[in-house]
Design a protein around this motif. Sequence first.
Motif, PDB file in Angstrom:
ATOM      1  N   LEU A  66      -1.933  -5.621   1.619  1.00  0.00           N
ATOM      2  CA  LEU A  66      -1.373  -5.127   2.497  1.00  0.00           C
ATOM      3  C   LEU A  66      -0.509  -3.871   2.010  1.00  0.00           C
ATOM      4  N   PHE A  67      -0.121  -2.984   2.620  1.00  0.00           N
ATOM      5  CA  PHE A  67       1.012  -1.966   2.085  1.00  0.00           C
ATOM      6  C   PHE A  67       1.921  -1.497   3.074  1.00  0.00           C
ATOM      7  N   GLY A  86       1.173  -6.040  -1.347  1.00  0.00           N
ATOM      8  CA  GLY A  86       0.890  -7.302  -1.054  1.00  0.00           C
ATOM      9  C   GLY A  86      -0.591  -7.887  -1.541  1.00  0.00           C
ATOM     10  N   TYR A  87      -0.594  -8.884  -2.138  1.00  0.00           N
ATOM     11  CA  TYR A  87      -1.991  -9.342  -2.195  1.00  0.00           C
ATOM     12  C   TYR A  87      -2.184 -10.809  -1.888  1.00  0.00           C
ATOM     13  N   GLU A  88      -3.081 -11.308  -0.837  1.00  0.00           N
ATOM     14  CA  GLU A  88      -3.500 -12.682  -0.864  1.00  0.00           C
ATOM     15  C   GLU A  88      -4.809 -12.958  -1.629  1.00  0.00           C
ATOM     16  N   PRO A  89      -5.177 -14.091  -2.277  1.00  0.00           N
ATOM     17  CA  PRO A  89      -6.209 -14.034  -2.863  1.00  0.00           C
ATOM     18  C   PRO A  89      -7.124 -14.994  -1.753  1.00  0.00           C
ATOM     19  N   LYS A  90      -8.553 -15.006  -1.913  1.00  0.00           N
ATOM     20  CA  LYS A  90      -9.071 -15.868  -0.975  1.00  0.00           C
ATOM     21  C   LYS A  90      -8.687 -17.313  -1.235  1.00  0.00           C
ATOM     22  N   GLY A  91      -8.530 -18.014  -0.164  1.00  0.00           N
ATOM     23  CA  GLY A  91      -7.992 -19.337  -0.012  1.00  0.00           C
ATOM     24  C   GLY A  91      -6.358 -19.490   0.089  1.00  0.00           C
ATOM     25  N   ALA A  92      -5.589 -18.019   0.144  1.00  0.00           N
ATOM     26  CA  ALA A  92      -4.114 -18.247   0.220  1.00  0.00           C
ATOM     27  C   ALA A  92      -3.902 -19.077   1.389  1.00  0.00           C
ATOM     28  N   VAL A  93      -2.878 -19.498   1.463  1.00  0.00           N
ATOM     29  CA  VAL A  93      -2.066 -20.364   2.498  1.00  0.00           C
ATOM     30  C   VAL A  93      -0.902 -20.096   2.646  1.00  0.00           C
ATOM     31  N   HIS A  94      -0.412 -19.563   3.852  1.00  0.00           N
ATOM     32  CA  HIS A  94       1.126 -19.492   3.843  1.00  0.00           C
ATOM     33  C   HIS A  94       1.482 -19.790   5.407  1.00  0.00           C
ATOM     34  N   GLY A  95       2.794 -20.247   5.348  1.00  0.00           N
ATOM     35  CA  GLY A  95       3.607 -20.176   6.752  1.00  0.00           C
ATOM     36  C   GLY A  95       3.339 -18.815   7.460  1.00  0.00           C
TER      37      GLY A  95
END
Length: 142
Positions: A66-67, A86-95
């Motif tokens: 994301l930008f 921002g970068y979210e790798p495969k498998g990233a979990v967040h609230g």
Amino acid sequence: MEELLETKIPLALAGAAHKKWVENAPGMAWSKLLWADEAAGAWSQLYRWKKGYVAPPHVHLGDAHLFVLSGQIQVRDGVYGPGDYGYEPKGAVHGATTTLEDCVYFFVCNGPIRMDANETAGTPAYEVTCANVIASDARAQE
């Protein structure tokens, strides 16, 4: 915000300047599909979220980028503002992701996103896929 979108962000480069926004959450969140590769399950979009919108907890089943173009969002303990990546790798979990100011951000997703169930709201778990995004965009453009 509309002035910013139409005059300062070069949406025409992606053919999105005259596309309709897809309303994802009534009065709070919209998106514009910029590119999709259904065979690969990947897509890119612009998101426009109003202050106070909260995206539910989820898991990225493919990596995502994301930008932020305008406004601010909070992801985990970090705040992203204009110019932040921002970068979210495969498998990233967040609230939940919380919109602190009206914002617009560019998003690239390389696989489905699994949204968690919300028992309080009575919302079951579901996945956002490339095919879903393409179909939603097509309905909005009719």
